[in-house]
Design an enzyme around this catalytic site. Structure first.
Site, PDB file in Angstrom:
ATOM      1  N   SER A 130       0.848  -1.197   0.000  1.00  0.00           N
ATOM      2  CA  SER A 130       0.000   0.000   0.000  1.00  0.00           C
ATOM      3  C   SER A 130       0.879   1.240   0.000  1.00  0.00           C
ATOM      4  O   SER A 130       2.049   1.186  -0.378  1.00  0.00           O
ATOM      5  CB  SER A 130      -0.932  -0.026   1.216  1.00  0.00           C
ATOM      6  OG  SER A 130      -0.177  -0.114   2.410  1.00  0.00           O
ATOM      7  N   GLY A 131       0.335   2.388   0.441  1.00  0.00           N
ATOM      8  CA  GLY A 131       1.074   3.642   0.367  1.00  0.00           C
ATOM      9  C   GLY A 131       2.389   3.619   1.124  1.00  0.00           C
ATOM     10  O   GLY A 131       3.420   4.080   0.618  1.00  0.00           O
ATOM     11  N   GLY A 135       1.574   0.547   7.825  1.00  0.00           N
ATOM     12  CA  GLY A 135       1.564   1.645   8.776  1.00  0.00           C
ATOM     13  C   GLY A 135       0.960   1.328  10.122  1.00  0.00           C
ATOM     14  O   GLY A 135       1.298   1.961  11.121  1.00  0.00           O
ATOM     15  N   HIS A 193      18.576  14.432  20.951  1.00  0.00           N
ATOM     16  CA  HIS A 193      19.580  13.642  21.654  1.00  0.00           C
ATOM     17  C   HIS A 193      18.983  12.821  22.796  1.00  0.00           C
ATOM     18  O   HIS A 193      18.125  13.272  23.538  1.00  0.00           O
ATOM     19  CB  HIS A 193      20.684  14.547  22.211  1.00  0.00           C
ATOM     20  CG  HIS A 193      20.189  15.575  23.190  1.00  0.00           C
ATOM     21  ND1 HIS A 193      20.076  15.331  24.538  1.00  0.00           N
ATOM     22  CD2 HIS A 193      19.772  16.848  22.988  1.00  0.00           C
ATOM     23  CE1 HIS A 193      19.623  16.398  25.151  1.00  0.00           C
ATOM     24  NE2 HIS A 193      19.426  17.336  24.240  1.00  0.00           N
ATOM     25  N   HIS A 242       5.128   4.794  15.786  1.00  0.00           N
ATOM     26  CA  HIS A 242       5.123   5.620  14.575  1.00  0.00           C
ATOM     27  C   HIS A 242       5.222   7.083  14.994  1.00  0.00           C
ATOM     28  O   HIS A 242       4.338   7.596  15.674  1.00  0.00           O
ATOM     29  CB  HIS A 242       3.836   5.368  13.781  1.00  0.00           C
ATOM     30  CG  HIS A 242       3.750   6.129  12.495  1.00  0.00           C
ATOM     31  ND1 HIS A 242       2.737   5.928  11.597  1.00  0.00           N
ATOM     32  CD2 HIS A 242       4.530   7.085  11.944  1.00  0.00           C
ATOM     33  CE1 HIS A 242       2.894   6.726  10.556  1.00  0.00           C
ATOM     34  NE2 HIS A 242       3.983   7.441  10.751  1.00  0.00           N
TER      35      HIS A 242
END
Length: 204
Positions: A12-13, A68, A133, A142
């Site tokens: 998919s995307g 995703g 950092h 995600h």
């Protein structure tokens, strides 16, 4: 280093973006695996079977999960722990000294990950996100486009940090958190759920 040959799980995307990163890194996408029978080819790259067909190719290729959804990514990875997982890092990403990036993670174009940050396995660090950092990001999380995690932020597993969100330094976020787009996190999040706003509040 020799060219790596990679199979992408998911056509998919997100899988398309992963394919682009692999090509720009000088490696080769051999094909996709996807459970949608209508998908035959993505950008002239063949769909070679369903996800259950992983075992046919496991000895020949590296793999990356181009899906995703955090929970689906985790389910596939935990069902196939012995695969040789590919870590996709776009050539324009800036990776600081001492950074650790887990197997199967995708780092998109324009990302900055600064010194001594630690990114878990099978994460997505999306376009132009900034990880400062000493941040720690748990597996299967995600970080969406243009999100900014200031120094020494700790994020748990299976979290979704919305696009354009800012998390100020030294904050801790537990597992299974969703943070809406353009939010500002100025305190620790100690309870799983959905949060949004400036500053954030729990909404579900």
């Amino acid at each position: 280093m020799p060219e790596k040959k990679v199979m992408i799980i998911g056509a998919s995307g997100h899988g398309k973006v992963i394919a682009d990163i692999i090509h720009q890194s000088g490696d080769q996408v051999m094909g996709f695996l996807d459970d949608d029978p209508t998908k035959k080819e993505i950008h002239q790259i063949p769909v070679l079977g369903k996800i259950e067909d992983i075992q046919k190719y496991k000895d020949d290729f590296c793999f990356i999960i181009g899906i995703g959804d955090n929970q689906i990514r985790k389910k596939i990875a935990e069902s196939n722990p012995a695969l040789n997982y590919y870590t996709a890092i776009h050539p324009t990403a800036i990776i600081g000294e001492g950074v650790r990036i887990g197997n199967g993670t995708a780092v998109m174009a324009g990302v900055v990950i600064n010194a001594d940050a630690n990114i878990g396995e099978h994460c997505i660090i999306n376009t132009s996100a900034v990880i400062e950092h000493e941040c720690v990001i748990g597996g299967y999380t995600h970080v969406s486009p243009q999100a900014c995690l200031c120094g020494n932020v700790h994020v748990g597993e299976e979290c979704h940090i919305g696009a354009g969100t800012t998390i100020i330094n030294n904050k801790n976020i537990v597992n299974n958190i969703i943070i809406g787009a353009e939010s500002v996190v100025i305190r620790d999040i100690n309870e799983s759920g959905t949060y949004a706003g400036i500053p954030i509040r729990r909404i579900g």
